[in-house]
Design an enzyme around this catalytic site. Structure first.
Site, PDB file in Angstrom:
ATOM      1  N   GLU A 268       0.376   0.291 -64.211  1.00  0.00           N
ATOM      2  CA  GLU A 268       0.415   1.033 -62.948  1.00  0.00           C
ATOM      3  C   GLU A 268       0.646   2.509 -63.251  1.00  0.00           C
ATOM      4  O   GLU A 268       1.428   2.861 -64.135  1.00  0.00           O
ATOM      5  CB  GLU A 268       1.554   0.480 -62.094  1.00  0.00           C
ATOM      6  CG  GLU A 268       1.798   1.215 -60.794  1.00  0.00           C
ATOM      7  CD  GLU A 268       3.097   0.783 -60.124  1.00  0.00           C
ATOM      8  OE1 GLU A 268       3.198   0.915 -58.883  1.00  0.00           O
ATOM      9  OE2 GLU A 268       4.026   0.320 -60.834  1.00  0.00           O
ATOM     10  N   LYS A 327      -2.797  -2.626 -54.135  1.00  0.00           N
ATOM     11  CA  LYS A 327      -1.502  -3.273 -53.922  1.00  0.00           C
ATOM     12  C   LYS A 327      -1.319  -3.648 -52.456  1.00  0.00           C
ATOM     13  O   LYS A 327      -1.470  -2.813 -51.569  1.00  0.00           O
ATOM     14  CB  LYS A 327      -0.385  -2.329 -54.376  1.00  0.00           C
ATOM     15  CG  LYS A 327       1.010  -2.928 -54.335  1.00  0.00           C
ATOM     16  CD  LYS A 327       2.031  -1.942 -54.915  1.00  0.00           C
ATOM     17  CE  LYS A 327       3.415  -2.565 -54.977  1.00  0.00           C
ATOM     18  NZ  LYS A 327       4.417  -1.639 -55.575  1.00  0.00           N
ATOM     19  N   CYS A 384       3.536  -4.129 -59.977  1.00  0.00           N
ATOM     20  CA  CYS A 384       4.958  -3.801 -59.941  1.00  0.00           C
ATOM     21  C   CYS A 384       5.767  -4.847 -59.185  1.00  0.00           C
ATOM     22  O   CYS A 384       5.755  -6.015 -59.511  1.00  0.00           O
ATOM     23  CB  CYS A 384       5.140  -2.397 -59.376  1.00  0.00           C
ATOM     24  SG  CYS A 384       6.745  -1.649 -59.784  1.00  0.00           S
TER      25      CYS A 384
END
Length: 510
Positions: A268, A327, A384
C-alpha cells in the site's frame, strides 16, 4: 454473591487484572495463554453482579485491555483519539457484560455445564458488535487474533475468528472456574474444569489443514522499499518512496532471473504518485516490470469525485494497468472523517486527513494472466486494516482468490506493535481461508505465510528488504469461507436469547 464494597473492590481488581492480562496475549508480547487467564478473571469478577456494575466492570476490563493494545494510536495522532477510541471499545465490552449479567440470572444458563458456553456466546457476540459498529466497527482485539500460535487458532478453518474467539472464551471461563474452585479447596472440581479446558484447547489439533498446491504454484517477489523517517511525515516525499520500491524491484534480479517470477508485490502507498496521471512514474514502473519481466501489484492513490481511492493496481509490462482493486473499508477518523466539525472540537488531528478516502466497490480480486501457468490466476487482495474484516477477506476468496495478499503501509506507526498485530491477523486469515498469504508492507513487518498460518519468511521493521516465495495456489473453499457471516449471526441470536431469557428472571439475592 454479596455486593458489599469489599466484594465490589475485589471484582474491580479482577476485571482490571483480566484486561491487562489479555493485552499480554497479543503482539508484541504474544503470550497467548494470558488471554485464557484474562477471560477467566473477568468471568469471576462478573459472578452475581447486577447490570449497572457489570457494565462498569466490563468497561474497566476493556480500558485495561484496549489502552495498551492500541497505544500505537497515540503515536500516530496523539492522546485524545487514542483514549477516545479505547473508551468507546471498552464501553462496548461493558455492553456485552450487561448481557451476561442478565443471562446468568437464569439457574439453567448459569449451570456448571452451560455457563462457559453461554458466557462465550455473549462475549463473542460482543466482539461481533464491536467489529461492525459504529462507523463500520473496529475488529482489533478479537481474542482470535491472539491465537495464531495456539491450537485454538486452527479452528479458524472451521468457523473463522468467531469460532476461535468462542473457544478461547470457553477455555478462559473454565480456567476461571478452576481458580475459583481452588480457592474453596475443591480440588476435584478444579481438576475437572482443567481437564475439560485441556480437551477444548487441543481440539484444534484435529482440524485437517491442507497446505498442498491444488492449482500449481505462483512465484512471487516481495518488495519492502522502506521510508527515510517513520511517522506521519513518512510519505511527504512521494517520489523517494516510489524510488525505494523501484530500487527494491531491480534488487530482485540479484537472486532471480528475468521472467522467473510470475508477480512482484508492492505494498500500500508504494507509489502515491498515480502512474495514470504522471508519465514519469508510469515509465519508471513499466521499466522495472520489464526488467524483471513480470507484472507488479502496485499500491497507489487515485483522486476523483472530491475524494481519493486507495488502490492496488496490476501493472503489466508494456501494457500498463490491467486490473484495479479499490479499498472497500476506509478507516473512519484516519482515512476519512465522519462528523468532521464535531470531531474537530475534540482533536485537531482530524485535519491531518485533508482529503477523505472513498470506499471502493467490488471484491478484492485481481485476474493475473499467467503465461507460465497458461491460465488466469485469481489474486485475493485486501488493503491494510481490511485484513481485520471478515466480509472483505471472504469476498476476496469467494471471488476466486487462490492466494491472499495484504498490502499495507505501517510507516505511520513507527516501532510500535501495530505491524505485528496485523501480521497475527493475516496468519489467522491464512488458516481461515486455506490460502498462502503474503503481508507486504512499506516498512515491515512483511511476511510469507503458508495456509496453516506458519510464517515462512519475515522482514525486520524499517529496513529495505526483498523476498522471493513459491506460493501454493488453492481453489477449494474452507468451511469458514463457505459459512461466511453465519457463525456471527448464530452467536448474536443466541446471546440475545440468553439475555432475554435471563432478564425475565429476578436477580438472585445471594
Amino acid at each position: 454473591m454479596s455486593t458489599s464494597p469489599a466484594r465490589r473492590l475485589v471484582a474491580l481488581l479482577l476485571a482490571v487484572a483480566g484486561g491487562f492480562a489479555t493485552t499480554g496475549a497479543f503482539p508484541d508480547y504474544g503470550v497467548w495463554p494470558l488471554s485464557l487467564v484474562g477471560i477467566g478473571l473477568l468471568f469471576l469478577a462478573l459472578r452475581g453482579q447486577g447490570a449497572v456494575f457489570s457494565w462498569f466492570l466490563g468497561t474497566a476490563f476493556g480500558a485495561a485491555f484496549f489502552l495498551p493494545l492500541i497505544s500505537w494510536t497515540d503515536y500516530v495522532v496523539g492522546p485524545v483519539p487514542w483514549v477516545a477510541l479505547s473508551v468507546v471499545e471498552a464501553a462496548l465490552v461493558g455492553v456485552a457484560c450487561v448481557a451476561w449479567s442478565f443471562a446468568q440470572r437464569s439457574p439453567v444458563l448459569r449451570s456448571a455445564v452451560l455457563a462457559p458456553l453461554v458466557f462465550a456466546v455473549v462475549w463473542t457476540a460482543g466482539e461481533v458488535l464491536r467489529s461492525s459498529w459504529p462507523f463500520g466497527g473496529f475488529p482489533w482485539g478479537r481474542l482470535a487474533f491472539a491465537h495464531a500460535d495456539s491450537p485454538l487458532g486452527r479452528l479458524a478453518w472451521l468457523g473463522g475468528p468467531t469460532l476461535v474467539s468462542f473457544a478461547v472464551a470457553v477455555v478462559g471461563v473454565l480456567v476461571g472456574l478452576a481458580l475459583w474452585r481452588l480457592t474453596r479447596l475443591q480440588v476435584g472440581h478444579a481438576a475437572g474444569a482443567v481437564i475439560v479446558a485441556s480437551l477444548v484447547l487441543v481440539s484444534g489439533l484435529f482440524v485437517p489443514l491442507n497446505t498442498q498446491a491444488q492449482e500449481g504454484r505462483l512465484a512471487v517477489g516481495i518488495v519492502q522499499g522502506n521510508v527515510a523517517e517513520p511517522g506521519l511525515g513518512a510519505f511527504a516525499n512521494r517520489r523517494e518512496v516510489l524510488n525505494n520500491h523501484l530500487t527494491g524491484t531491480y534488487a530482485l534480479l540479484d537472486t532471480t532471473a528475468p521472467g522467473s517470477l510470475d508477480l512482484v508485490l508492492w505494498p500500500e502507498n508504494a507509489s502515491d504518485v498515480d502512474p495514470r496521471v504522471d508519465a514519469d512514474a508510469a515509465q519508471q514502473i513499466d521499466a522495472a516490470a520489464a526488467a524483471v519481466d513480470a507484472p507488479i501489484l502496485v499500491g497507489t492513490q487515485r483522486y476523483a469525485d472530491g475524494g481519493r481511492y486507495n488502490e492496488g493496481v496490476l501493472w503489466e509490462p508494456g501494457q500498463g494497468i490491467t486490473n484495479v482493486y479499490a479499498k472497500q473499508h476506509p478507516v473512519p477518523f484516519a482515512e476519512y472523517v465522519p462528523l468532521r466539525d464535531l470531531a474537530r472540537r475534540f482533536s485537531s488531528a482530524v485535519d491531518l486527513v485533508t482529503t477523505d478516502m472513498l470506499a471502493g466497490e467490488g471484491a478484492g480480486h485481481l485476474a493475473l494472466d499467467s503465461e507460465r501457468l497458461g491460465r488466469v490466476v485469481g489474486i485475493g487482495d485486501v488493503i491494510c486494516f481490511e485484513v481485520a474484516y471478515d466480509d472483505v477477506v471472504h469476498g476476496a476468496i469467494k471471488a476466486g482468490g487462490e492466494v491472499l495478499v495484504v498490502q499495507t503501509n505501517n510507516a505511520n506507526f513507527g516501532m510500535t506493535a501495530e505491524s505485528t498485530q496485523q501480521l497475527a491477523m493475516a496468519r489467522i486469515r491464512a488458516v481461515e481461508t486455506g490460502r498462502a498469504t503474503v503481508q507486504v508492507s512499506t516498512v515491515g513487518v512483511s511476511a510469507v505465510i503458508d495456509p496453516a498460518g506458519r510464517v515462512l519468511q519475515e522482514t525486520e521493521l524499517f529496513t529495505p528488504a526483498q523476498m522471493v516465495a513459491d506460493l501454493p495456489l488453492r481453489s477449494s473453499l474452507t468451511p469458514a469461507v463457505r459459512a461466511g457471516a453465519v457463525p456471527s449471526w448464530i452467536v448474536c441470536v443466541l446471546a440475545g436469547a440468553a439475555a432475554v431469557l435471563g432478564a425475565t428472571r429476578r436477580r438472585p439475592t445471594a
